[in-house]
Scaffold this active site. Structure first.
Site, short mmCIF file in Angstrom:
data_model
loop_
_atom_site.label_atom_id
_atom_site.label_comp_id
_atom_site.label_asym_id
_atom_site.label_seq_id
_atom_site.Cartn_x
_atom_site.Cartn_y
_atom_site.Cartn_z
N GLU A 55 -26.37 62.99 -59.46
CA GLU A 55 -27.41 63.61 -58.84
C GLU A 55 -27.00 64.88 -58.25
O GLU A 55 -27.64 65.89 -58.04
CB GLU A 55 -28.33 62.79 -57.93
CG GLU A 55 -29.14 61.78 -58.52
CD GLU A 55 -30.15 62.34 -59.47
OE1 GLU A 55 -30.53 63.46 -59.39
OE2 GLU A 55 -30.50 61.61 -60.34
N TYR A 138 -34.92 65.66 -52.66
CA TYR A 138 -35.01 65.03 -53.84
C TYR A 138 -34.02 64.12 -54.20
O TYR A 138 -34.15 63.21 -54.68
CB TYR A 138 -35.16 66.24 -55.00
CG TYR A 138 -34.63 65.77 -56.50
CD1 TYR A 138 -35.89 65.21 -56.81
CD2 TYR A 138 -33.49 65.81 -56.91
CE1 TYR A 138 -35.75 64.78 -58.40
CE2 TYR A 138 -33.46 65.42 -58.15
CZ TYR A 138 -34.67 64.83 -58.97
OH TYR A 138 -34.40 64.26 -60.07
N ASP A 156 -38.71 66.29 -59.39
CA ASP A 156 -38.06 67.53 -59.83
C ASP A 156 -39.08 68.49 -60.77
O ASP A 156 -40.27 68.06 -60.86
CB ASP A 156 -36.59 67.19 -60.73
CG ASP A 156 -37.24 66.39 -61.84
OD1 ASP A 156 -38.25 66.11 -62.38
OD2 ASP A 156 -36.08 66.39 -62.84
#
Ligand code: SF4
Length: 362
Positions: A55, A138, A156
């Site tokens: 990520e 996020y 996203d």
């Protein structure tokens, strides 16, 4: 066409997650940081560290580029403890090509934060994850959902697009973001939230693509208001975009008799912070004069590079080694082997070509 709040759509909402999960079971992208639905059924566990690394890398880099770099990185540092113990220079070098080096420094600091809490284990919740350096809303939601099946839906660009089409949200981005986040959360199933998050991402990447959504192959077209409107690609709308500004600068490649190039480490803060690069001028909005140069250095040409907020046009010059002591931030390096941020690699390659073949000068 039913509105986003109509009973008909609410009934359809309840069918969206099962339909999407079923599609994901057979169409999930094969990505090196993923544990596929089949592997999960076979008992393979998800490693939260691997999810966190992926990520960080995916924050501003495409999945294709990350896929080429990911295995080597986690192979070298398979745990937070291993990365925490590594010199930052090694981490920055291994990050070369992924761009946005602040993420590498933050990941290194995050690893140290995790390694410093061995009894508590890896952070699991969105709130705990957000305490780590470089972890925003996020990334926290993505890691919590994917690694721990936490009840959240990371949103996203792909998920925004799918949600805007699914609910035919007319308001333009970025103003519509909070509403899209709420609508995405409303779709969340009570279990397999990690797979659901990844299924939404994959649907956006494979089927509900930006310009030409393939609605005939979409597992949730039965509930899609954008599809029902006959023009799904008009969602999401975007506010008029301002043009990316251009900045200008100059970089100097100085070579010694051994063919090494002089590099300097940039300050820790700011763009490309802490990375090695060619010395040069500041990057400003001033358009350089044609005759402008750096001392007696020979011009090699110009490279362009697009950053998120501006486009850089960098004039490159070549010169011999300076006759002075190096400053602490300077070092000699093998110009072909040293790991550099992409813009500096472009500039150095141009300088090397100019040095080997002066006729290539523009
Ligand atoms: S039906 Fe079409 S527009 Fe709607 S989510 Fe599927 S691919 Fe996207």
């Amino acid at each position: 066409m039913p509105s986003a709040n109509s009973p008909r759509l609410q009934r359809a909402d309840e069918a969206i997650a099962p339909a999407l999960l079923s599609w994901y079971d057979t169409h999930a992208r094969n990505l090196p940081w993923r544990v596929s639905p089949g592997e999960r059924r076979a008992g393979r566990r998800i490693d939260p560290w691997r999810v966190l690394v992926s990520e960080f890398m995916l924050q501003q880099t495409t999945a294709g580029t990350v896929a080429r770099r990911y295995a080597a990185f986690v192979g070298r540092w398979p745990t937070a403890e291993a990365l925490a113990a590594a010199p930052l220079d090694d981490v920055l070098s291994a990050w070369a090509g992924l761009g946005y080096y602040a993420r590498a420094r933050n990941l290194h600091r995050a690893a140290q934060a995790i390694a410093a809490r061995p009894r508590a284990g890896a952070p699991r919740t969105e709130d705990e994850l957000r305490l780590l350096p470089g972890v925003g809303a996020y990334t926290a939601a993505a890691v919590a959902a994917i690694a721990f099946d936490a009840p959240c839906v990371p949103v996203d660009g792909n998920v925004e697009r799918v949600t805007a089409r699914l609910f035919a949200v007319d308001g333009p981005l970025p103003g519509a973001k909070p509403r899209l986040r709420d609508l995405a959360q409303s779709l969340r199933p009570s279990r397999r939230t990690g797979d659901f998050a990844q299924a939404l991402m994959d649907l956006g990447a494979l089927v509900c693509t930006p310009k030409s959504p393939n609605c005939s192959q979409c597992p949730i077209s039965f509930a899609c208001l954008g599809y029902g409107s006959g023009a799904p690609a008009r969602f999401p709308r975007r506010a008029a975009k301002s043009q990316r500004p251009v900045r200008y600068g100059a970089a100097l490649a100085q070579f010694n008799r051994r063919g090494q190039v002089l590099l300097e480490r940039r300050p820790e803060s700011g763009l490309l912070g802490g990375t090695l690069g060619l010395p040069g001028t500041a990057w400003t909005n001033e358009i350089p004069q044609a005759e402008q140069g750096i001392g007696r250095a020979r011009p090699a040409g110009r490279v362009a590079h697009v950053f998120t907020h501006f486009r850089l046009e960098l004039d490159v010059f070549v010169d011999a080694a300076p006759r002075r002591r190096l400053r602490p931030c300077e070092t000699w390096a093998d110009p072909r082997a040293v790991a550099l941020p992409t813009v500096m690699r472009k500039a150095l390659d141009l300088a090397l070509a100019r040095r080997l073949n002066p006729a290539t000068n523009r």
